[in-house]
Write an enzyme that holds these catalytic residues in place. Sequence first.
Site, short mmCIF file in Angstrom:
data_model
loop_
_atom_site.label_atom_id
_atom_site.label_comp_id
_atom_site.label_asym_id
_atom_site.label_seq_id
_atom_site.Cartn_x
_atom_site.Cartn_y
_atom_site.Cartn_z
N ARG A 37 -11.87 -3.35 -0.20
CA ARG A 37 -10.72 -2.55 0.30
C ARG A 37 -11.09 -1.77 1.34
O ARG A 37 -10.19 -1.16 2.13
CB ARG A 37 -10.30 -1.84 -1.18
CG ARG A 37 -8.86 -1.13 -0.71
CD ARG A 37 -8.51 -0.20 -1.98
NE ARG A 37 -7.19 -0.03 -2.13
CZ ARG A 37 -6.71 1.28 -2.42
NH1 ARG A 37 -7.64 2.24 -2.74
NH2 ARG A 37 -5.34 1.59 -2.32
N ALA A 70 -0.90 1.07 0.96
CA ALA A 70 -2.08 0.48 0.18
C ALA A 70 -1.76 0.71 -1.20
O ALA A 70 -2.36 1.86 -1.64
CB ALA A 70 -3.46 0.60 0.63
N SER A 71 -1.28 -0.17 -2.23
CA SER A 71 -1.01 -0.07 -3.43
C SER A 71 -2.13 0.39 -4.24
O SER A 71 -3.26 0.18 -4.24
CB SER A 71 -0.31 -1.21 -4.23
OG SER A 71 0.65 -1.77 -3.30
N VAL A 72 -1.83 1.18 -5.37
CA VAL A 72 -2.79 1.66 -6.56
C VAL A 72 -3.63 0.52 -7.06
O VAL A 72 -3.04 -0.51 -7.37
CB VAL A 72 -1.99 2.27 -7.68
CG1 VAL A 72 -3.06 2.81 -8.45
CG2 VAL A 72 -1.34 3.49 -7.05
N PRO A 73 -5.02 0.25 -7.02
CA PRO A 73 -5.72 -0.92 -7.09
C PRO A 73 -5.56 -1.22 -8.74
O PRO A 73 -5.50 -2.32 -8.96
CB PRO A 73 -7.05 -0.36 -7.23
CG PRO A 73 -7.10 0.66 -5.99
CD PRO A 73 -5.84 1.64 -6.16
#
Length: 405
Positions: A37, A70-73
């Site tokens: 990431r 960037a979305s929450v993992p």
Amino acid sequence: MNTAPTADDLRNKLVDAIVKTRPLPTRIEAAMRTVRRDQHVPGIDLETTYSDRAISIKDNPNGPLPLSLASVPSVVAMMLDQLDAQPGHNVLEVGAGTGYNAALLSELVGSTGHVTTVDIDPGVALYARQALNRTGYGHVTVIERDGLLGAEENGPYDRIIAAVGLWDIPPAWWTQLKDGGRLVLPLRWRGQTRSAALTRHGNTLTSDSLELCGFVPIIGQDGEHTTRLAGDTVRLHHDHDQHIDPTLLDPAFDGQATEAWSATEVASTEPFDGMWLHTTATDDRVCRIEVTTEALDAGIRRPAIPIRTPALVDGNSAAYMIFDKTKATPGHALLGAAGYGPHGADLAHQLTQYINTWGTHRDLAPSLTIHHSVSPGPMPAGGHAIRKNDTLMILTLPGSTPNGS
């Protein structure tokens, strides 16, 4: 001598925390341990990059929400689990973001599969393209395009996944998803957003999973409205079929609230959004209330969550969920409702009834069936209908009775 943790250390620590909360299929866990990431969000420190939070990559000059995130993992992992992409699958992603999710998808489909990702913003699409090239995923196709149109040239698809909030399912996606294929999207209705995992059977999509989530809405859909009240200290977010007249409702918030209390307590760490989902399966008056900091500071509004609390609105009256820790057993909160307007007390009482119904059946979730508008099919017994522009949604809660249109 202490040494700073490496990106690999932090990535594995993050995945360890995610799988502790939600066990993942081995292939998805392996993909999340493989894809870096930090190489998709350069310029962000490693601790932030490998925290379980969203990261803004492009601001929106026309609104408060970022244009791209960037979305929450943990949400990424959840949606990949819902999608169930397999080796050899052809996958379409809508909302390219940083390219991180496309890289994960590429790991899942392997060398015999293919991933196409589209984004309406040229800067975001270019960012994703460069990040994928830099990280060894140059074989992923990146297209600058309105996501509502999909990518017909690379279809049909075994899987379609959206990383943006959708109010309705675009017609193009029906033709591009194979029969028997799966669609996972953050679907918005009655003020809430759920990650819906749906399987296509002809002109019908049926759900097997509805998970709470939140995403930046896609550009180009206008089914959601915002009504501003009480000097813009109260905002109601509702669907276009819910007719809210501010001239009728605004005076209601000049008066004192009437409180009603349920018999339902929740633990301090227990979510209560399930009540919201339950209620949308039976009542068309549900929407989302948001109150400003000014209203909170003045003590005149106190919804359970200031920016997103379920409410019932009917004509000149409204009620929303509240809670009180002093009325509950230690470590818990008692749920209730605050009503405003001539019928506020009745609405507050109705909301507490919904709370109690959910409180008794917290593990009972409605099923969702979505019909293409061309062929809506028969109304299921007990189903509650919500009409969108291009589809007909049917929510079915076991034991519920019809109350839709």
